[in-house]
Design a protein around this motif. Structure first.
Motif, PDB file in Angstrom:
ATOM      1  N   GLY A  90       0.815  -1.204   0.000  1.00  0.00           N
ATOM      2  CA  GLY A  90       0.000   0.000   0.000  1.00  0.00           C
ATOM      3  C   GLY A  90       0.851   1.256   0.000  1.00  0.00           C
ATOM      4  O   GLY A  90       2.023   1.240   0.413  1.00  0.00           O
ATOM      5  N   SER A 107      -1.957  -4.953   2.732  1.00  0.00           N
ATOM      6  CA  SER A 107      -3.135  -5.336   1.966  1.00  0.00           C
ATOM      7  C   SER A 107      -3.557  -6.695   2.460  1.00  0.00           C
ATOM      8  O   SER A 107      -3.015  -7.715   2.060  1.00  0.00           O
ATOM      9  N   ASN A 156      -8.110  -9.278  -3.036  1.00  0.00           N
ATOM     10  CA  ASN A 156      -7.339  -8.301  -3.800  1.00  0.00           C
ATOM     11  C   ASN A 156      -5.907  -8.756  -4.053  1.00  0.00           C
ATOM     12  O   ASN A 156      -5.292  -8.362  -5.033  1.00  0.00           O
ATOM     13  N   MET A 157      -5.379  -9.553  -3.166  1.00  0.00           N
ATOM     14  CA  MET A 157      -3.984  -9.969  -3.289  1.00  0.00           C
ATOM     15  C   MET A 157      -3.830 -11.340  -3.932  1.00  0.00           C
ATOM     16  O   MET A 157      -2.760 -11.898  -3.945  1.00  0.00           O
TER      17      MET A 157
END
Length: 305
Positions: free
Chosen positions: A233, A239, A244-245
Protein backbone atom coordinates in the motif's frame (compact mmCIF):
# COMPACT_ATOMS: atom_id res chain seq x y z
CA UNK A 1 7.71 -55.38 7.28
CA UNK A 2 10.73 -53.70 5.75
CA UNK A 3 11.17 -52.90 2.09
CA UNK A 4 14.58 -54.27 1.15
CA UNK A 5 16.59 -52.56 -1.58
CA UNK A 6 17.51 -55.95 -3.05
CA UNK A 7 16.91 -59.64 -2.38
CA UNK A 8 20.27 -60.12 -0.66
CA UNK A 9 19.08 -58.38 2.51
CA UNK A 10 15.87 -60.36 2.46
CA UNK A 11 17.84 -63.64 2.43
CA UNK A 12 20.34 -62.25 4.93
CA UNK A 13 17.61 -61.64 7.53
CA UNK A 14 15.99 -65.03 6.86
CA UNK A 15 19.29 -66.89 7.31
CA UNK A 16 20.19 -65.03 10.51
CA UNK A 17 16.76 -65.60 12.09
CA UNK A 18 16.48 -69.28 11.12
CA UNK A 19 20.10 -70.00 12.12
CA UNK A 20 19.52 -68.42 15.53
CA UNK A 21 16.42 -70.51 16.23
CA UNK A 22 18.09 -73.71 15.04
CA UNK A 23 21.15 -72.98 17.19
CA UNK A 24 18.94 -72.66 20.27
CA UNK A 25 17.14 -75.90 19.38
CA UNK A 26 20.42 -77.78 18.86
CA UNK A 27 21.79 -76.47 22.15
CA UNK A 28 18.72 -77.76 23.96
CA UNK A 29 19.05 -81.17 22.28
CA UNK A 30 22.73 -81.45 23.21
CA UNK A 31 22.05 -80.44 26.79
CA UNK A 32 19.22 -82.97 26.95
CA UNK A 33 21.62 -85.82 26.06
CA UNK A 34 24.48 -84.72 28.31
CA UNK A 35 25.48 -86.89 31.25
CA UNK A 36 25.78 -85.48 34.72
CA UNK A 37 27.37 -86.74 37.93
CA UNK A 38 25.47 -85.49 40.97
CA UNK A 39 27.77 -84.33 43.74
CA UNK A 40 30.79 -83.94 41.46
CA UNK A 41 32.20 -80.48 40.89
CA UNK A 42 33.49 -79.04 37.62
CA UNK A 43 36.66 -77.78 39.28
CA UNK A 44 35.57 -74.16 39.21
CA UNK A 45 35.93 -72.40 42.57
CA UNK A 46 35.18 -68.77 43.39
CA UNK A 47 36.22 -66.98 46.50
CA UNK A 48 37.42 -70.31 47.94
CA UNK A 49 33.87 -71.27 48.88
CA UNK A 50 31.67 -71.25 45.78
CA UNK A 51 31.93 -74.34 43.56
CA UNK A 52 30.21 -75.29 40.30
CA UNK A 53 28.57 -78.72 40.47
CA UNK A 54 27.97 -81.01 37.51
CA UNK A 55 24.16 -80.88 37.78
CA UNK A 56 21.59 -80.68 34.97
CA UNK A 57 19.39 -77.61 34.49
CA UNK A 58 16.01 -77.75 36.22
CA UNK A 59 13.33 -79.32 34.00
CA UNK A 60 11.09 -76.25 34.22
CA UNK A 61 13.96 -74.12 32.92
CA UNK A 62 14.60 -76.47 30.01
CA UNK A 63 10.90 -76.51 29.12
CA UNK A 64 10.81 -72.75 29.23
CA UNK A 65 13.47 -72.61 26.51
CA UNK A 66 11.74 -75.33 24.48
CA UNK A 67 8.44 -73.41 24.58
CA UNK A 68 10.28 -70.23 23.56
CA UNK A 69 11.79 -71.91 20.48
CA UNK A 70 8.44 -73.43 19.44
CA UNK A 71 6.65 -70.12 20.00
CA UNK A 72 9.19 -68.17 17.94
CA UNK A 73 8.87 -70.62 15.04
CA UNK A 74 5.07 -70.37 15.12
CA UNK A 75 5.21 -66.60 15.37
CA UNK A 76 7.41 -66.30 12.28
CA UNK A 77 4.97 -68.46 10.32
CA UNK A 78 1.99 -66.29 11.24
CA UNK A 79 3.55 -62.82 11.44
CA UNK A 80 6.25 -60.93 9.49
CA UNK A 81 9.80 -61.48 10.67
CA UNK A 82 11.46 -63.59 7.97
CA UNK A 83 12.69 -60.91 5.62
CA UNK A 84 9.93 -59.84 3.25
CA UNK A 85 7.69 -62.83 4.08
CA UNK A 86 4.41 -61.22 5.31
CA UNK A 87 3.24 -64.13 7.45
CA UNK A 88 0.12 -66.22 6.92
CA UNK A 89 -2.09 -63.72 8.77
CA UNK A 90 -0.95 -60.78 6.63
CA UNK A 91 -0.58 -58.55 9.70
CA UNK A 92 1.21 -55.20 9.38
CA UNK A 93 1.67 -52.33 11.82
CA UNK A 94 0.13 -50.00 9.22
CA UNK A 95 -3.05 -52.09 9.08
CA UNK A 96 -3.29 -52.23 12.85
CA UNK A 97 -2.76 -48.48 13.12
CA UNK A 98 -5.44 -47.85 10.52
CA UNK A 99 -7.86 -50.14 12.34
CA UNK A 100 -7.20 -48.34 15.63
CA UNK A 101 -7.67 -44.94 13.99
CA UNK A 102 -10.96 -46.05 12.42
CA UNK A 103 -12.18 -47.43 15.75
CA UNK A 104 -11.29 -44.19 17.53
CA UNK A 105 -12.89 -42.07 14.80
CA UNK A 106 -16.05 -44.12 15.08
CA UNK A 107 -16.15 -43.65 18.84
CA UNK A 108 -15.70 -39.86 18.74
CA UNK A 109 -17.69 -39.22 15.54
CA UNK A 110 -20.95 -38.23 17.28
CA UNK A 111 -19.13 -35.63 19.37
CA UNK A 112 -17.23 -34.16 16.42
CA UNK A 113 -20.38 -34.16 14.29
CA UNK A 114 -22.08 -32.05 16.96
CA UNK A 115 -19.11 -29.67 16.97
CA UNK A 116 -19.21 -29.44 13.17
CA UNK A 117 -22.88 -28.46 13.27
CA UNK A 118 -22.13 -25.55 15.65
CA UNK A 119 -21.06 -22.17 14.28
CA UNK A 120 -17.50 -21.16 15.08
CA UNK A 121 -18.24 -18.28 17.47
CA UNK A 122 -20.60 -20.40 19.57
CA UNK A 123 -18.19 -23.31 19.54
CA UNK A 124 -15.35 -21.02 20.66
CA UNK A 125 -17.33 -20.37 23.85
CA UNK A 126 -17.77 -24.07 24.67
CA UNK A 127 -15.18 -24.99 27.38
CA UNK A 128 -15.37 -28.74 26.73
CA UNK A 129 -14.95 -28.28 22.98
CA UNK A 130 -12.06 -25.85 23.50
CA UNK A 131 -10.27 -28.36 25.72
CA UNK A 132 -10.42 -30.85 22.85
CA UNK A 133 -9.38 -28.10 20.43
CA UNK A 134 -6.40 -27.31 22.63
CA UNK A 135 -5.24 -30.93 22.47
CA UNK A 136 -5.55 -30.86 18.68
CA UNK A 137 -3.54 -27.64 18.61
CA UNK A 138 -0.80 -29.14 20.80
CA UNK A 139 -0.65 -32.18 18.55
CA UNK A 140 -0.54 -30.48 15.16
CA UNK A 141 0.18 -26.76 15.60
CA UNK A 142 2.42 -26.06 18.59
CA UNK A 143 5.58 -27.15 16.74
CA UNK A 144 5.42 -23.88 14.79
CA UNK A 145 3.19 -21.56 16.81
CA UNK A 146 4.35 -22.66 20.27
CA UNK A 147 2.47 -24.32 23.12
CA UNK A 148 1.05 -20.94 24.16
CA UNK A 149 0.25 -20.03 20.50
CA UNK A 150 2.37 -16.88 20.77
CA UNK A 151 4.48 -17.90 17.81
CA UNK A 152 8.17 -17.36 17.11
CA UNK A 153 10.33 -15.77 14.45
CA UNK A 154 8.61 -16.55 11.15
CA UNK A 155 5.54 -18.04 12.83
CA UNK A 156 2.61 -15.72 13.70
CA UNK A 157 1.32 -15.02 17.19
CA UNK A 158 -2.25 -16.35 17.27
CA UNK A 159 -3.23 -14.67 20.54
CA UNK A 160 -3.22 -11.04 19.36
CA UNK A 161 -5.55 -9.27 16.94
CA UNK A 162 -3.10 -8.95 14.05
CA UNK A 163 -4.14 -11.19 11.15
CA UNK A 164 -2.26 -11.28 7.86
CA UNK A 165 -5.08 -13.03 6.02
CA UNK A 166 -7.96 -11.85 8.20
CA UNK A 167 -9.20 -12.97 11.61
CA UNK A 168 -12.87 -13.54 10.79
CA UNK A 169 -14.06 -17.08 11.63
CA UNK A 170 -14.31 -18.25 8.03
CA UNK A 171 -10.95 -16.68 7.12
CA UNK A 172 -9.25 -18.57 9.95
CA UNK A 173 -10.91 -21.77 8.80
CA UNK A 174 -9.78 -21.13 5.22
CA UNK A 175 -6.18 -20.64 6.39
CA UNK A 176 -6.09 -23.88 8.37
CA UNK A 177 -7.89 -25.94 5.75
CA UNK A 178 -6.10 -24.81 2.60
CA UNK A 179 -2.89 -23.30 3.94
CA UNK A 180 -1.16 -20.09 2.88
CA UNK A 181 1.96 -19.25 0.90
CA UNK A 182 3.62 -15.93 1.70
CA UNK A 183 6.45 -14.64 -0.48
CA UNK A 184 8.54 -11.49 -0.09
CA UNK A 185 10.83 -11.26 -3.16
CA UNK A 186 14.52 -10.50 -2.83
CA UNK A 187 15.55 -6.88 -3.62
CA UNK A 188 19.29 -7.40 -3.54
CA UNK A 189 19.49 -5.86 -7.05
CA UNK A 190 18.71 -2.44 -5.55
CA UNK A 191 22.14 -2.21 -3.94
CA UNK A 192 23.18 -1.66 -0.34
CA UNK A 193 22.55 2.12 -0.26
CA UNK A 194 18.98 1.97 -1.56
CA UNK A 195 18.23 -0.95 0.71
CA UNK A 196 19.42 1.03 3.73
CA UNK A 197 17.21 3.93 2.65
CA UNK A 198 14.25 1.52 2.49
CA UNK A 199 15.15 0.01 5.86
CA UNK A 200 15.13 3.45 7.51
CA UNK A 201 11.85 4.41 5.86
CA UNK A 202 10.10 1.14 6.73
CA UNK A 203 11.25 1.29 10.34
CA UNK A 204 10.13 4.92 10.61
CA UNK A 205 6.59 3.93 9.60
CA UNK A 206 6.11 2.11 12.91
CA UNK A 207 7.95 4.71 14.96
CA UNK A 208 11.09 2.71 15.60
CA UNK A 209 14.09 4.74 16.85
CA UNK A 210 17.52 5.31 15.29
CA UNK A 211 16.33 6.21 11.81
CA UNK A 212 18.19 8.71 9.62
CA UNK A 213 15.95 11.52 8.33
CA UNK A 214 17.81 11.79 5.03
CA UNK A 215 17.58 8.07 4.38
CA UNK A 216 13.92 8.09 5.39
CA UNK A 217 13.17 10.71 2.74
CA UNK A 218 15.06 8.82 0.02
CA UNK A 219 13.53 5.53 1.20
CA UNK A 220 10.02 6.93 0.80
CA UNK A 221 10.75 7.64 -2.86
CA UNK A 222 12.37 4.21 -3.35
CA UNK A 223 9.36 2.57 -1.70
CA UNK A 224 7.13 3.86 -4.49
CA UNK A 225 9.61 3.59 -7.37
CA UNK A 226 10.43 -0.06 -6.64
CA UNK A 227 6.82 -1.22 -6.42
CA UNK A 228 6.87 -1.86 -2.65
CA UNK A 229 3.60 0.05 -2.46
CA UNK A 230 2.00 -2.40 -4.88
CA UNK A 231 1.81 -5.00 -2.13
CA UNK A 232 2.11 -2.97 1.08
CA UNK A 233 0.00 0.00 0.00
CA UNK A 234 1.04 3.63 -0.56
CA UNK A 235 1.25 4.30 3.17
CA UNK A 236 2.64 0.87 4.10
CA UNK A 237 -0.56 -0.21 5.81
CA UNK A 238 -0.55 -3.52 3.98
CA UNK A 239 -3.13 -5.34 1.97
CA UNK A 240 -4.90 -7.93 4.03
CA UNK A 241 -7.66 -8.65 1.54
CA UNK A 242 -7.04 -12.11 0.17
CA UNK A 243 -9.33 -11.37 -2.76
CA UNK A 244 -7.34 -8.30 -3.80
CA UNK A 245 -3.98 -9.97 -3.29
CA UNK A 246 -4.87 -13.19 -5.09
CA UNK A 247 -4.18 -15.24 -1.98
CA UNK A 248 -0.94 -13.48 -0.93
CA UNK A 249 -1.18 -11.24 2.14
CA UNK A 250 1.12 -8.22 2.54
CA UNK A 251 1.92 -7.14 6.11
CA UNK A 252 1.08 -3.80 7.63
CA UNK A 253 4.41 -1.97 8.07
CA UNK A 254 3.00 0.78 10.28
CA UNK A 255 2.23 -1.29 13.38
CA UNK A 256 4.57 -2.85 15.92
CA UNK A 257 4.11 -6.45 14.81
CA UNK A 258 7.17 -7.89 13.03
CA UNK A 259 7.05 -11.52 11.97
CA UNK A 260 10.81 -11.68 11.34
CA UNK A 261 11.90 -8.89 13.69
CA UNK A 262 11.96 -5.11 13.39
CA UNK A 263 15.63 -4.47 14.11
CA UNK A 264 17.74 -2.78 11.44
CA UNK A 265 19.56 -6.04 10.75
CA UNK A 266 16.33 -8.07 10.51
CA UNK A 267 14.61 -5.60 8.16
CA UNK A 268 17.77 -5.37 6.04
CA UNK A 269 17.81 -9.17 5.74
CA UNK A 270 14.13 -9.25 4.80
CA UNK A 271 14.46 -6.66 2.03
CA UNK A 272 17.77 -8.01 0.73
CA UNK A 273 17.08 -11.74 0.74
CA UNK A 274 13.30 -11.84 0.77
CA UNK A 275 11.18 -14.26 2.78
CA UNK A 276 9.21 -17.39 2.04
CA UNK A 277 6.65 -18.67 4.51
CA UNK A 278 4.32 -21.61 4.08
CA UNK A 279 1.36 -22.58 6.19
CA UNK A 280 0.55 -26.19 5.20
CA UNK A 281 -2.96 -27.24 4.25
CA UNK A 282 -4.60 -29.53 6.81
CA UNK A 283 -7.94 -30.28 5.14
CA UNK A 284 -7.06 -33.68 3.69
CA UNK A 285 -5.20 -34.85 6.79
CA UNK A 286 -7.60 -33.70 9.53
CA UNK A 287 -10.99 -33.62 7.82
CA UNK A 288 -13.89 -31.19 8.19
CA UNK A 289 -14.76 -31.76 11.86
CA UNK A 290 -11.24 -31.35 13.27
CA UNK A 291 -10.58 -28.34 11.02
CA UNK A 292 -13.79 -26.77 12.33
CA UNK A 293 -12.84 -27.41 15.95
CA UNK A 294 -9.27 -26.14 15.48
CA UNK A 295 -10.60 -22.99 13.81
CA UNK A 296 -12.86 -22.33 16.79
CA UNK A 297 -9.96 -22.85 19.20
CA UNK A 298 -7.69 -20.43 17.29
CA UNK A 299 -10.57 -17.95 17.21
CA UNK A 300 -10.99 -18.28 20.99
CA UNK A 301 -7.32 -17.37 21.55
CA UNK A 302 -7.80 -13.83 20.30
CA UNK A 303 -11.42 -13.12 21.15
CA UNK A 304 -11.89 -9.90 23.10
CA UNK A 305 -8.39 -8.67 22.22
Amino acid sequence: MSDFVNDFWNMYVIVIVVASILACAILLMVQGKATFTPGKTMGHVWDETLEEYNNPMPKWWSWMFIITVVFSAGYLVLFPGLGSFPGLLGWTSAKQHQAEVEAMDKAVKPTFDAYLATDLKTLAGNPQAMETGKRLFQTYCMQCHGADARGAKGFPNLTDNDWLYGGAPEQIKETIANGRMGVMPSHERLGAETIQDLVNYVRSLSGLPNTDAGRVARGKVAFTENACSTCHGENGTGSLSVENMEGVGAPNLTDTVWLYGGSEAAVTETITQGRQAKMPAWQEFLGDAKIHLLSAYVLSLSQGK
